[in-house]
Write a protein that holds these residues in place. Structure first.
Motif, mmCIF file in Angstrom:
data_model
loop_
_atom_site.group_PDB
_atom_site.id
_atom_site.type_symbol
_atom_site.label_atom_id
_atom_site.label_comp_id
_atom_site.label_asym_id
_atom_site.label_seq_id
_atom_site.Cartn_x
_atom_site.Cartn_y
_atom_site.Cartn_z
ATOM 1 N N ASP A 38 0.813 -1.216 0.000
ATOM 2 C CA ASP A 38 0.000 0.000 0.000
ATOM 3 C C ASP A 38 0.848 1.269 0.000
ATOM 4 O O ASP A 38 0.579 2.208 0.752
ATOM 5 C CB ASP A 38 -0.940 -0.025 1.209
ATOM 6 C CG ASP A 38 -2.011 1.059 1.155
ATOM 7 O OD1 ASP A 38 -2.267 1.594 0.062
ATOM 8 O OD2 ASP A 38 -2.591 1.354 2.225
ATOM 9 N N GLY A 39 1.902 1.294 -0.840
ATOM 10 C CA GLY A 39 2.659 2.528 -1.031
ATOM 11 C C GLY A 39 3.968 2.622 -0.281
ATOM 12 O O GLY A 39 4.436 3.734 0.015
ATOM 13 N N SER A 40 4.594 1.490 0.021
ATOM 14 C CA SER A 40 5.871 1.514 0.741
ATOM 15 C C SER A 40 6.977 2.162 -0.097
ATOM 16 O O SER A 40 6.893 2.235 -1.323
ATOM 17 C CB SER A 40 6.302 0.085 1.112
ATOM 18 O OG SER A 40 5.369 -0.525 1.956
ATOM 19 N N ASP A 41 8.044 2.594 0.581
ATOM 20 C CA ASP A 41 9.162 3.218 -0.119
ATOM 21 C C ASP A 41 10.095 2.145 -0.709
ATOM 22 O O ASP A 41 9.801 0.953 -0.674
ATOM 23 C CB ASP A 41 9.924 4.178 0.805
ATOM 24 C CG ASP A 41 10.466 3.508 2.062
ATOM 25 O OD1 ASP A 41 10.863 2.327 1.987
ATOM 26 O OD2 ASP A 41 10.499 4.166 3.120
ATOM 27 N N LEU A 42 11.228 2.593 -1.214
ATOM 28 C CA LEU A 42 12.134 1.733 -1.967
ATOM 29 C C LEU A 42 12.688 0.570 -1.150
ATOM 30 O O LEU A 42 13.051 -0.465 -1.715
ATOM 31 C CB LEU A 42 13.291 2.581 -2.525
ATOM 32 C CG LEU A 42 14.244 1.906 -3.518
ATOM 33 C CD1 LEU A 42 13.482 1.418 -4.748
ATOM 34 C CD2 LEU A 42 15.359 2.873 -3.910
ATOM 35 N N ARG A 43 12.736 0.708 0.168
ATOM 36 C CA ARG A 43 13.295 -0.361 1.004
ATOM 37 C C ARG A 43 12.539 -1.679 0.818
ATOM 38 O O ARG A 43 13.141 -2.749 0.769
ATOM 39 C CB ARG A 43 13.263 0.039 2.472
ATOM 40 C CG ARG A 43 14.152 1.225 2.843
ATOM 41 C CD ARG A 43 13.889 1.622 4.284
ATOM 42 N NE ARG A 43 12.491 2.006 4.476
ATOM 43 C CZ ARG A 43 11.861 1.969 5.653
ATOM 44 N NH1 ARG A 43 12.498 1.553 6.737
ATOM 45 N NH2 ARG A 43 10.596 2.343 5.744
ATOM 46 N N THR A 44 11.222 -1.585 0.716
ATOM 47 C CA THR A 44 10.415 -2.798 0.544
ATOM 48 C C THR A 44 10.645 -3.413 -0.825
ATOM 49 O O THR A 44 10.728 -4.634 -0.957
ATOM 50 C CB THR A 44 8.922 -2.485 0.760
ATOM 51 O OG1 THR A 44 8.720 -2.078 2.121
ATOM 52 C CG2 THR A 44 8.051 -3.694 0.465
ATOM 53 N N LYS A 45 10.765 -2.594 -1.852
ATOM 54 C CA LYS A 45 11.031 -3.111 -3.197
ATOM 55 C C LYS A 45 12.350 -3.876 -3.230
ATOM 56 O O LYS A 45 12.440 -4.955 -3.825
ATOM 57 C CB LYS A 45 11.060 -1.980 -4.219
ATOM 58 C CG LYS A 45 11.303 -2.467 -5.653
ATOM 59 C CD LYS A 45 11.385 -1.310 -6.634
ATOM 60 C CE LYS A 45 11.504 -1.831 -8.063
ATOM 61 N NZ LYS A 45 12.643 -2.760 -8.271
ATOM 62 N N ILE A 46 13.382 -3.311 -2.597
ATOM 63 C CA ILE A 46 14.695 -3.969 -2.566
ATOM 64 C C ILE A 46 14.592 -5.324 -1.864
ATOM 65 O O ILE A 46 15.146 -6.333 -2.326
ATOM 66 C CB ILE A 46 15.729 -3.069 -1.869
ATOM 67 C CG1 ILE A 46 15.996 -1.814 -2.718
ATOM 68 C CG2 ILE A 46 17.023 -3.830 -1.606
ATOM 69 C CD1 ILE A 46 16.831 -0.762 -2.019
ATOM 70 N N LEU A 47 13.857 -5.354 -0.756
ATOM 71 C CA LEU A 47 13.674 -6.602 -0.005
ATOM 72 C C LEU A 47 12.943 -7.648 -0.840
ATOM 73 O O LEU A 47 13.369 -8.807 -0.926
ATOM 74 C CB LEU A 47 12.892 -6.323 1.283
ATOM 75 C CG LEU A 47 12.560 -7.552 2.133
ATOM 76 C CD1 LEU A 47 13.826 -8.108 2.775
ATOM 77 C CD2 LEU A 47 11.515 -7.210 3.189
ATOM 78 N N VAL A 48 11.851 -7.250 -1.480
ATOM 79 C CA VAL A 48 11.058 -8.188 -2.282
ATOM 80 C C VAL A 48 11.864 -8.679 -3.481
ATOM 81 O O VAL A 48 11.802 -9.864 -3.841
ATOM 82 C CB VAL A 48 9.742 -7.540 -2.729
ATOM 83 C CG1 VAL A 48 8.978 -8.471 -3.667
ATOM 84 C CG2 VAL A 48 8.881 -7.197 -1.522
ATOM 85 N N ASP A 49 12.623 -7.800 -4.092
ATOM 86 C CA ASP A 49 13.478 -8.204 -5.219
ATOM 87 C C ASP A 49 14.461 -9.286 -4.788
ATOM 88 O O ASP A 49 14.716 -10.243 -5.539
ATOM 89 C CB ASP A 49 14.233 -6.999 -5.774
ATOM 90 C CG ASP A 49 13.360 -6.068 -6.602
ATOM 91 O OD1 ASP A 49 12.224 -6.471 -6.937
ATOM 92 O OD2 ASP A 49 13.803 -4.945 -6.900
ATOM 93 N N TYR A 50 15.020 -9.146 -3.601
ATOM 94 C CA TYR A 50 15.955 -10.147 -3.089
ATOM 95 C C TYR A 50 15.267 -11.498 -2.927
ATOM 96 O O TYR A 50 15.772 -12.532 -3.381
ATOM 97 C CB TYR A 50 16.547 -9.679 -1.747
ATOM 98 C CG TYR A 50 17.341 -10.756 -1.034
ATOM 99 C CD1 TYR A 50 18.641 -11.067 -1.422
ATOM 100 C CD2 TYR A 50 16.767 -11.481 0.010
ATOM 101 C CE1 TYR A 50 19.364 -12.067 -0.780
ATOM 102 C CE2 TYR A 50 17.476 -12.480 0.650
ATOM 103 C CZ TYR A 50 18.775 -12.769 0.255
ATOM 104 O OH TYR A 50 19.474 -13.767 0.892
ATOM 105 N N TYR A 51 14.101 -11.495 -2.287
ATOM 106 C CA TYR A 51 13.412 -12.760 -2.023
ATOM 107 C C TYR A 51 12.803 -13.370 -3.286
ATOM 108 O O TYR A 51 12.505 -14.572 -3.307
ATOM 109 C CB TYR A 51 12.341 -12.573 -0.943
ATOM 110 C CG TYR A 51 12.922 -12.655 0.441
ATOM 111 C CD1 TYR A 51 13.132 -13.873 1.066
ATOM 112 C CD2 TYR A 51 13.302 -11.497 1.119
ATOM 113 C CE1 TYR A 51 13.697 -13.950 2.330
ATOM 114 C CE2 TYR A 51 13.869 -11.557 2.384
ATOM 115 C CZ TYR A 51 14.062 -12.797 2.984
ATOM 116 O OH TYR A 51 14.637 -12.868 4.229
ATOM 117 N N SER A 52 12.637 -12.578 -4.322
ATOM 118 C CA SER A 52 12.095 -13.125 -5.572
ATOM 119 C C SER A 52 13.052 -14.120 -6.228
ATOM 120 O O SER A 52 12.651 -14.907 -7.092
ATOM 121 C CB SER A 52 11.773 -11.994 -6.551
ATOM 122 O OG SER A 52 12.959 -11.350 -6.998
#
Length: 260
Positions: A38-52
């Motif tokens: 629901d609109g998180s900043d770049l930190r969440t994207k980096i985390l999700v990219d890692y776990y992907s």
């Protein structure tokens, strides 16, 4: 039967990391993992990219315009490819049998409320700093020890009203995707925190889907945090009361308006 795990989150990557760690330790790995962001900043994207690179994770993000959880959940379900959906919040660490317990409980004509055990503030801080994901009813700092007991063979002892939406929480909830689509998913008319889970469950029940509640199984451990704003609590409650009074099972705008 395929399973999607739906995880809602907003700007707490430290908690989301523990959730994803616990997903990787499951005895049954879901076919798809969707992060409803629901609109998180770049930190969440980096985390999700890692776990992907480790898990079958997809990231569905929307711009931060305040609390719009129902909207992002509908967008995430639009990307869901599985028959069955298990929904959790991004602050719920999963017992290692969590997915398997939900799979065992899945039954046509029912949605399932899992069990939530509350971690105390100190235990939560320790878990976040040490990346701890294993807990039991005997863990020091566990607030609701009874809910942390896993003993699936005794689940049948606890009965619940299958026609009551009371106490339904989206932080640990499972349903058939086709049931979700039929009632048009979550209602996007809610503003701010509160009552969206109850209202969604009430429409499922009004449509003919019964509630099943699990005890001693499908345990999620809730990481302590401060309460969200209750500013729009009463207006949201009125929407729920209208759904109950008029036995509403389909509302708009909802899933279809997002999926189109």
């Amino acid at each position: 039967m395929t399973i999607s795990l739906l995880i809602s989150t907003y700007n707490w990557p430290e908690a989301l990391e523990l959730v994803l760690e616990s997903v990787g330790l499951q005895t049954y790995i879901p076919d798809q993992i969707i992060i409803a962001d629901d609109g998180s900043d770049l930190r969440t994207k980096i985390l999700v990219d890692y776990y992907s690179h480790i898990l079958p994770v997809e990231h569905i993000w929307q711009e931060d315009k305040g609390f719009r959880k129902t909207l992002i959940l509908n967008k995430a379900i639009a990307a869901c490819t599985s028959d069955y959906v298990i929904e959790v919040d991004g602050d719920i660490i999963l017992n290692k049998h969590f997915i398997q317990d939900h799979l065992n409980a899945a039954e046509k004509g029912y949605f399932v409320q899992g069990c939530r055990a509350m971690l105390g503030e100190k235990l939560s801080q320790k878990a976040l700093s040490s990346r701890k994901t294993y807990f039991s009813a005997f863990t020091k700092g566990m607030v609701t020890r009874f809910n942390a007991i896993r003993f699936p063979a005794l689940s049948f002892i606890f009965k619940t009203n299958p026609y009551s939406s009371h106490n339904v929480k989206g932080c640990n909830l499972a349903f058939w995707r086709e049931d979700y689509v039929r009632i048009n998913g979550y209602f996007n008319g809610f503003e701010g925190w509160g009552w969206e889970d109850y209202e969604f469950a009430e429409r499922l029940i009004n449509s003919g889907v019964k509630k099943k509640r699990l005890k001693f199984a499908a345990i999620g451990y809730h990481i302590f945090h401060k309460l969200s704003s209750r500013a729009n609590f009463r207006p949201n409650e009125l929407i729920y009361e209208e759904t109950v009074k008029n036995k509403i099972w389909h509302r708009s705008p909802g899933f279809q308006e997002v999926a189109m």
